[in-house]
Design an enzyme around this catalytic site. Sequence first.
Site, PDB file in Angstrom:
ATOM      1  N   THR A  95       0.861  -1.183   0.000  1.00 37.94           N
ATOM      2  CA  THR A  95       0.000   0.000   0.000  1.00 37.94           C
ATOM      3  C   THR A  95       0.896   1.230   0.000  1.00 37.94           C
ATOM      4  O   THR A  95       1.587   1.498   0.992  1.00 37.94           O
ATOM      5  CB  THR A  95      -0.909   0.035   1.245  1.00 37.94           C
ATOM      6  OG1 THR A  95      -1.663  -1.166   1.295  1.00 37.94           O
ATOM      7  CG2 THR A  95      -1.839   1.240   1.191  1.00 37.94           C
ATOM      8  N   LYS A 170      -7.317   1.904  -2.747  1.00 39.83           N
ATOM      9  CA  LYS A 170      -6.887   1.307  -1.478  1.00 39.83           C
ATOM     10  C   LYS A 170      -6.847   2.361  -0.369  1.00 39.83           C
ATOM     11  O   LYS A 170      -7.261   2.086   0.767  1.00 39.83           O
ATOM     12  CB  LYS A 170      -5.503   0.666  -1.687  1.00 39.83           C
ATOM     13  CG  LYS A 170      -4.801   0.211  -0.441  1.00 39.83           C
ATOM     14  CD  LYS A 170      -5.530  -0.898   0.291  1.00 39.83           C
ATOM     15  CE  LYS A 170      -4.823  -1.232   1.602  1.00 39.83           C
ATOM     16  NZ  LYS A 170      -5.614  -2.089   2.472  1.00 39.83           N
ATOM     17  N   LYS A 239       0.294   5.167   8.396  1.00 36.55           N
ATOM     18  CA  LYS A 239       0.863   5.462   7.064  1.00 36.55           C
ATOM     19  C   LYS A 239      -0.263   5.618   6.042  1.00 36.55           C
ATOM     20  O   LYS A 239      -0.269   6.548   5.227  1.00 36.55           O
ATOM     21  CB  LYS A 239       1.824   4.324   6.681  1.00 36.55           C
ATOM     22  CG  LYS A 239       2.412   4.346   5.291  1.00 36.55           C
ATOM     23  CD  LYS A 239       1.802   3.345   4.328  1.00 36.55           C
ATOM     24  CE  LYS A 239       1.815   1.926   4.811  1.00 36.55           C
ATOM     25  NZ  LYS A 239       1.169   0.976   3.886  1.00 36.55           N
TER      26      LYS A 239
HETATM   27  P1  NAP Z   1       5.185  -6.123   7.717  1.00 37.96           P
HETATM   28  O1  NAP Z   1       4.843  -7.397   8.394  1.00 37.96           O
HETATM   29  O2  NAP Z   1       5.663  -4.973   8.522  1.00 37.96           O
HETATM   30  O3  NAP Z   1       6.251  -6.478   6.550  1.00 37.96           O
HETATM   31  C1  NAP Z   1       6.886  -5.439   5.853  1.00 37.96           C
HETATM   32  C2  NAP Z   1       7.918  -5.993   4.893  1.00 37.96           C
HETATM   33  O4  NAP Z   1       8.681  -4.885   4.375  1.00 37.96           O
HETATM   34  C3  NAP Z   1       8.935  -6.945   5.542  1.00 37.96           C
HETATM   35  O5  NAP Z   1       9.304  -7.935   4.616  1.00 37.96           O
HETATM   36  C4  NAP Z   1      10.106  -6.019   5.827  1.00 37.96           C
HETATM   37  O6  NAP Z   1      11.349  -6.667   5.924  1.00 37.96           O
HETATM   38  C5  NAP Z   1      10.075  -5.157   4.589  1.00 37.96           C
HETATM   39  N1  NAP Z   1      10.832  -3.907   4.728  1.00 37.96           N
HETATM   40  C6  NAP Z   1      10.507  -2.821   5.467  1.00 37.96           C
HETATM   41  N2  NAP Z   1      11.437  -1.852   5.303  1.00 37.96           N
HETATM   42  C7  NAP Z   1      12.363  -2.346   4.437  1.00 37.96           C
HETATM   43  C8  NAP Z   1      13.552  -1.818   3.873  1.00 37.96           C
HETATM   44  N3  NAP Z   1      13.976  -0.581   4.151  1.00 37.96           N
HETATM   45  N4  NAP Z   1      14.249  -2.598   3.034  1.00 37.96           N
HETATM   46  C9  NAP Z   1      13.834  -3.846   2.718  1.00 37.96           C
HETATM   47  N5  NAP Z   1      12.711  -4.415   3.222  1.00 37.96           N
HETATM   48  C10 NAP Z   1      11.981  -3.651   4.077  1.00 37.96           C
HETATM   49  O7  NAP Z   1       3.949  -5.548   6.882  1.00 37.96           O
HETATM   50  P2  NAP Z   1       2.649  -6.299   6.352  1.00 37.96           P
HETATM   51  O8  NAP Z   1       1.612  -6.271   7.399  1.00 37.96           O
HETATM   52  O9  NAP Z   1       3.040  -7.562   5.709  1.00 37.96           O
HETATM   53  O10 NAP Z   1       2.160  -5.236   5.254  1.00 37.96           O
HETATM   54  C11 NAP Z   1       2.781  -5.142   3.984  1.00 37.96           C
HETATM   55  C12 NAP Z   1       2.015  -4.111   3.166  1.00 37.96           C
HETATM   56  O11 NAP Z   1       0.663  -4.549   3.011  1.00 37.96           O
HETATM   57  C13 NAP Z   1       1.927  -2.723   3.784  1.00 37.96           C
HETATM   58  O12 NAP Z   1       1.986  -1.759   2.766  1.00 37.96           O
HETATM   59  C14 NAP Z   1       0.585  -2.715   4.477  1.00 37.96           C
HETATM   60  O13 NAP Z   1       0.055  -1.416   4.608  1.00 37.96           O
HETATM   61  C15 NAP Z   1      -0.239  -3.563   3.512  1.00 37.96           C
HETATM   62  N6  NAP Z   1      -1.361  -4.292   4.107  1.00 37.96           N
HETATM   63  C16 NAP Z   1      -1.233  -4.903   5.313  1.00 37.96           C
HETATM   64  C17 NAP Z   1      -2.322  -5.580   5.847  1.00 37.96           C
HETATM   65  C18 NAP Z   1      -2.263  -6.279   7.209  1.00 37.96           C
HETATM   66  O14 NAP Z   1      -3.330  -6.539   7.771  1.00 37.96           O
HETATM   67  N7  NAP Z   1      -1.097  -6.592   7.765  1.00 37.96           N
HETATM   68  C19 NAP Z   1      -3.523  -5.637   5.155  1.00 37.96           C
HETATM   69  C20 NAP Z   1      -3.609  -5.032   3.897  1.00 37.96           C
HETATM   70  C21 NAP Z   1      -2.519  -4.352   3.389  1.00 37.96           C
HETATM   71  P3  NAP Z   1      11.861  -7.264   7.346  1.00 37.96           P
HETATM   72  O15 NAP Z   1      11.116  -8.561   7.523  1.00 37.96           O
HETATM   73  O16 NAP Z   1      13.320  -7.424   7.156  1.00 37.96           O
HETATM   74  O17 NAP Z   1      11.509  -6.237   8.393  1.00 37.96           O
END
Ligand code: NAP
Length: 287
Positions: A95, A170, A239
């Site tokens: 997102t 989104k 965010k």
């Molecule tokens: P998350 O668990 O925080 O995972 C984030 C990912 O980004 C991890 O693989 C992390 O790597 C990586 N990352 C962050 N900073 C980085 C950097 N500087 N360089 C390289 N890798 C980096 O997030 P998530 O919940 O999976 O969400 C992912 C996306 O989907 C977001 O945009 C969120 O808004 C969206 N989303 C989330 C949900 C939900 O319910 N969780 C639902 C819909 C949409 P590391 O593992 O090394 O930290």
Amino acid sequence: MKIGFVGLGIMGSAMAANLQKAGYQLAIWNRAPEKCAPLVAGGATQVSSPRAVAESSEVVISMMSNPAAVAAVRDGDNGIIAGLATGAGYIDMSTVDVQTTQLSARLAKTRGALFLEAPVAGSRKPAEDGTLTIMAAGDRLLYDTVLPLFNRMGKKVLFAGEAGSAARMKLANNLVMGGMLVAFCEGMALAAKVGLDLAQFQEVLDAGAMSNPMFRTKGSMIAQQGDFPVAFPLKHMQKDLRLALQLAEDAGLPLFTTATVNELFKKALAAGLGDSDFAAISRVIGG
Ligand code: NAP
């Protein structure tokens, strides 16, 4: 089809696992390398950089936390763009804002590759169950090619037009979610303050027009004010609110309620709740 997956956080790890279960051969990379282990155990190949993922794949998917994380894996010598072959596909499911996704589209084009943005709605459980809502936009040809992949990760998949349209969709969606959660927490806080039975209050909400899965899933956690298992990190909700407000500002639209909701989420971040589930917003609401 050889698929690459970059970003194995809460959502990415579950989405990649569904592709693996469907029989796709995966090349994977994550900043914290240990998160690759379950997929490697299932037969995926862990490679040394996002570029190496792109070099090993016909289609690369990324699922990153925010715009800076998308740029971190996309750009530079070790980035996805550097590894894209002519005719390959790059799908960013994070997102992010319209500017970020449109830049990704332009960069893919410089390599002769196709691009889709495909942010998702639905949290950890729908990601695990393959029941996400997937909003795709960008190159229609790539969309038609990867629809079977999307159908493994989601139950509702739609094509919204040119790159940027899905980001807008989104962000508008998540603005509604943030506002609904805050209204729910305020209702729960008031119900508690004036001595109502919180289970009964939730029953009343659930019986009427405001019935929804989010209130049902988060209700008991909010009532108990305990530790929430993290499905959607609070920092990501803030965010999304920030990006939705930016989108509205760019469009010349004032959004009074969302601005206030965003301030509450900023307060929660300042209170150290960024890595908690977004239901922890209840801790900065009420007495
Ligand atoms: P998350 O668990 O925080 O995972 C984030 C990912 O980004 C991890 O693989 C992390 O790597 C990586 N990352 C962050 N900073 C980085 C950097 N500087 N360089 C390289 N890798 C980096 O997030 P998530 O919940 O999976 O969400 C992912 C996306 O989907 C977001 O945009 C969120 O808004 C969206 N989303 C989330 C949900 C939900 O319910 N969780 C639902 C819909 C949409 P590391 O593992 O090394 O930290």
